[in-house]
Design a protein around this motif. Structure first.
Motif, PDB file in Angstrom:
ATOM      1  N   ARG A  38       0.837  -1.192   0.000  1.00 17.68           N
ATOM      2  CA  ARG A  38       0.000   0.000   0.000  1.00 17.68           C
ATOM      3  C   ARG A  38       0.874   1.244   0.000  1.00 17.68           C
ATOM      4  N   THR A  88      -5.950   4.017   5.144  1.00 15.72           N
ATOM      5  CA  THR A  88      -6.261   4.676   3.889  1.00 15.72           C
ATOM      6  C   THR A  88      -5.028   4.739   2.999  1.00 15.72           C
ATOM      7  N   VAL A  90      -3.644   3.567  -1.447  1.00 20.67           N
ATOM      8  CA  VAL A  90      -3.829   2.759  -2.641  1.00 20.67           C
ATOM      9  C   VAL A  90      -3.159   1.417  -2.373  1.00 20.67           C
ATOM     10  N   GLN A 117      -8.062   1.959  -4.597  1.00 13.21           N
ATOM     11  CA  GLN A 117      -8.093   2.916  -3.504  1.00 13.21           C
ATOM     12  C   GLN A 117      -8.948   2.408  -2.351  1.00 13.21           C
ATOM     13  N   THR A 119     -10.325   3.906   1.254  1.00 17.15           N
ATOM     14  CA  THR A 119     -10.458   5.112   2.070  1.00 17.15           C
ATOM     15  C   THR A 119     -11.289   4.797   3.298  1.00 17.15           C
TER      16      THR A 119
END
Length: 122
Positions: A38, A88, A90, A117, A119
């Protein structure tokens, strides 16, 4: 070797869950080491979990995330529970040839997906 394709990202509140999928066409994921990474804005890419000689997790997701394979569907999943705002980012799926006992290092991998993504908002 084609790129893997991630899906399953989205918006979720703290404490919620998401399941990310990493799928492939043209090659069989069962024969490869698969890693989830990530990258949050302004931060370096970091290893989250990987499946190789065993399954491995970064300390910050231990007990909350689970990596699994469905070889019949040629897909690897990352089940994410008890999500926090700091999750949070990507999320990327990556593929490497060979078997590793330390597969949370990005340089191990040669093929990367485009990312999905995630979030977590309060």
């Amino acid at each position: 070797q084609s790129q893997p394709v991630e899906s399953g990202g989205g918006l979720v509140q703290p404490g919620g869950s998401l399941r990310l999928s990493c799928a492939a066409s043209g090659f069989t994921l069962a024969y490869y080491t698969i890693g989830w990474f990530r990258q949050a804005p302004g931060k370096e890419r970091e290893g989250v979990s990987c499946s190789s000689a065993g399954t491995y997790y970064a300390d910050f997701v231990q007990g909350r995330f689970t990596i699994s394979r469905d070889n019949a569907k040629n897909t690897v999943y990352l089940q994410m529970n008890s999500l926090k705002t700091e999750d949070t980012a990507v999320y990327y799926c990556a593929v490497a040839q060979g078997t590793y006992y330390d597969c949370l290092t990005a340089s191990t991998y040669r093929s990367w997906g485009q990312g999905t993504q995630v979030t977590v908002y309060s």
